[in-house]
Write a protein that holds these residues in place. Structure first.
Motif, mmCIF file in Angstrom:
data_model
loop_
_atom_site.group_PDB
_atom_site.id
_atom_site.type_symbol
_atom_site.label_atom_id
_atom_site.label_comp_id
_atom_site.label_asym_id
_atom_site.label_seq_id
_atom_site.Cartn_x
_atom_site.Cartn_y
_atom_site.Cartn_z
ATOM 1 N N TYR A 142 0.804 -1.216 0.000
ATOM 2 C CA TYR A 142 0.000 0.000 0.000
ATOM 3 C C TYR A 142 0.845 1.278 0.000
ATOM 4 C CZ TYR A 142 -4.358 -2.485 0.182
ATOM 5 O OH TYR A 142 -5.424 -3.289 -0.159
ATOM 6 N N GLU A 143 2.032 1.211 0.570
ATOM 7 C CA GLU A 143 2.914 2.384 0.463
ATOM 8 C C GLU A 143 3.307 2.609 -0.992
ATOM 9 O OE1 GLU A 143 6.194 2.802 3.260
ATOM 10 O OE2 GLU A 143 5.116 1.519 4.676
ATOM 11 N N ALA A 144 3.596 1.504 -1.695
ATOM 12 C CA ALA A 144 3.973 1.626 -3.110
ATOM 13 C C ALA A 144 2.823 2.172 -3.947
ATOM 14 C CB ALA A 144 4.425 0.270 -3.644
ATOM 15 N N THR A 145 1.631 1.585 -3.786
ATOM 16 C CA THR A 145 0.500 2.023 -4.614
ATOM 17 C C THR A 145 0.034 3.426 -4.239
ATOM 18 O OG1 THR A 145 -0.973 0.794 -3.119
ATOM 19 C CG2 THR A 145 -0.316 -0.299 -5.147
ATOM 20 N N VAL A 167 13.409 2.522 1.922
ATOM 21 C CA VAL A 167 12.879 2.116 3.231
ATOM 22 C C VAL A 167 11.963 0.904 3.085
ATOM 23 C CG1 VAL A 167 11.497 2.837 5.227
ATOM 24 C CG2 VAL A 167 13.040 4.474 4.113
ATOM 25 N N ILE A 168 11.091 0.929 2.080
ATOM 26 C CA ILE A 168 10.176 -0.193 1.853
ATOM 27 C C ILE A 168 10.954 -1.474 1.564
ATOM 28 C CG2 ILE A 168 8.371 -1.108 0.345
ATOM 29 C CD1 ILE A 168 7.433 1.780 -0.090
ATOM 30 N N GLY A 194 11.531 11.864 -3.960
ATOM 31 C CA GLY A 194 11.031 11.478 -2.634
ATOM 32 C C GLY A 194 10.535 10.044 -2.608
ATOM 33 N N MET A 195 9.899 9.627 -3.718
ATOM 34 C CA MET A 195 9.403 8.262 -3.821
ATOM 35 C C MET A 195 10.551 7.265 -3.772
ATOM 36 S SD MET A 195 7.131 6.538 -6.878
ATOM 37 C CE MET A 195 6.082 7.985 -7.012
ATOM 38 N N GLY A 209 13.028 -7.319 -5.560
ATOM 39 C CA GLY A 209 13.607 -7.098 -6.884
ATOM 40 C C GLY A 209 12.858 -6.043 -7.667
ATOM 41 N N PHE A 210 11.544 -5.963 -7.481
ATOM 42 C CA PHE A 210 10.740 -4.942 -8.142
ATOM 43 C C PHE A 210 11.212 -3.545 -7.744
ATOM 44 C CE2 PHE A 210 6.962 -2.153 -7.786
ATOM 45 C CZ PHE A 210 6.647 -2.047 -9.125
ATOM 46 N N PHE A 211 11.456 -3.343 -6.466
ATOM 47 C CA PHE A 211 11.950 -2.047 -6.000
ATOM 48 C C PHE A 211 13.408 -1.835 -6.401
ATOM 49 C CE2 PHE A 211 8.423 -2.842 -2.995
ATOM 50 C CZ PHE A 211 7.700 -1.677 -3.206
#
Length: 229
Positions: free
Chosen positions: A104-107, A134-135, A127-128, A168-170
């Motif tokens: 939910y932080e990502a979306t 962190v995520i 900022g993202m 890996g996505f991040f």
């Protein structure tokens, strides 16, 4: 009385006390009966009746003590099992919370970026990416938590594999960002949509869909342990 029986030392002391009183009374009765030549004397009959009652009381006391001891063992076993299962459920819920937060932080960032007014996208993008670091670290902690408590998860290996893929996505977006962070970035949405990793994220592409699939599969596997279905 119930609280007292939950303490094994008190139960043992109570049984020993009953035995001591019974043996002492029987000894006294035996000594008194032995001093009377007439076995039909009232005092002899009295002490014989006392001996009979003491034996009955001792039998009841010992039987109750044995039952109490058995119930204590059973109670402790049930309590221990409940505590262990409660701890496992809490652990599983914390693992689920880690995945939900990452998803939910990502979306939330995605929606915020797509709806950002002109002139703010570059700042939001930077900022993202900082927040994505962190995520990703949160997911790393989730992986280690699963490794530590894998005995509480039936599908620990599958969950860890999903964590690695989600990380890996991040990683892909952060790697892409490192190649751009020192440049002056165009503020147009088209510029960001053209980025291979970040554009996939914004446009609901293959990698982002895979991220969501891994998330949903992980939640499903943990819920199998929590709910049994």
């Amino acid at each position: 009385m119930y609280d007292m029986l939950k303490r094994p030392a008190i139960v043992i002391a109570l049984i020993l006390f009953i035995l001591l009183v019974a043996l002492t009374t029987l000894y006294i009765a035996h000594c008194r009966i032995a001093t009377f030549p007439n076995k039909d004397a009232p005092e002899v009959l009295f002490w014989m009746e006392v001996s009979k009652q003491v034996l009955q009381m001792a039998s009841v006391g010992l039987g109750g003590g044995i039952i109490a001891g058995f119930l204590k063992i059973l109670f402790d076993s049930v309590q221990e099992q409940r505590q262990m299962e409660t701890a496992r459920d809490q652990f599983r819920k914390e693992i689920i919370a880690g995945f939900i937060n990452a998803r939910y932080e990502a979306t939330a960032w995605r929606e915020k970026f797509l709806n950002a007014p002109s002139g703010q996208r570059e700042k939001l993008y930077r900022g993202m990416m900082e927040d994505f670091v962190v995520i990703k670290e949160k997911l790393s902690r989730v992986w280690h938590d699963v490794e530590t408590g894998k005995q509480s998860l039936t599908y620990a290996g599958d969950i860890q594999e999903n964590v690695i893929n989600m990380k890996g996505f991040f990683d892909n977006m952060l790697k892409e960002y490192r190649s751009l962070k020192d440049e002056r970035l165009a503020d147009s949405l088209d510029f960001f949509l053209e980025r291979e990793a970040f554009g996939d994220f914004l446009s609901d592409g293959t990698n982002f869909k895979n991220f969501l699939d891994r998330y949903r599969e992980t939640i499903r596997l943990i819920r199998l342990d929590l709910l049994g279905k």
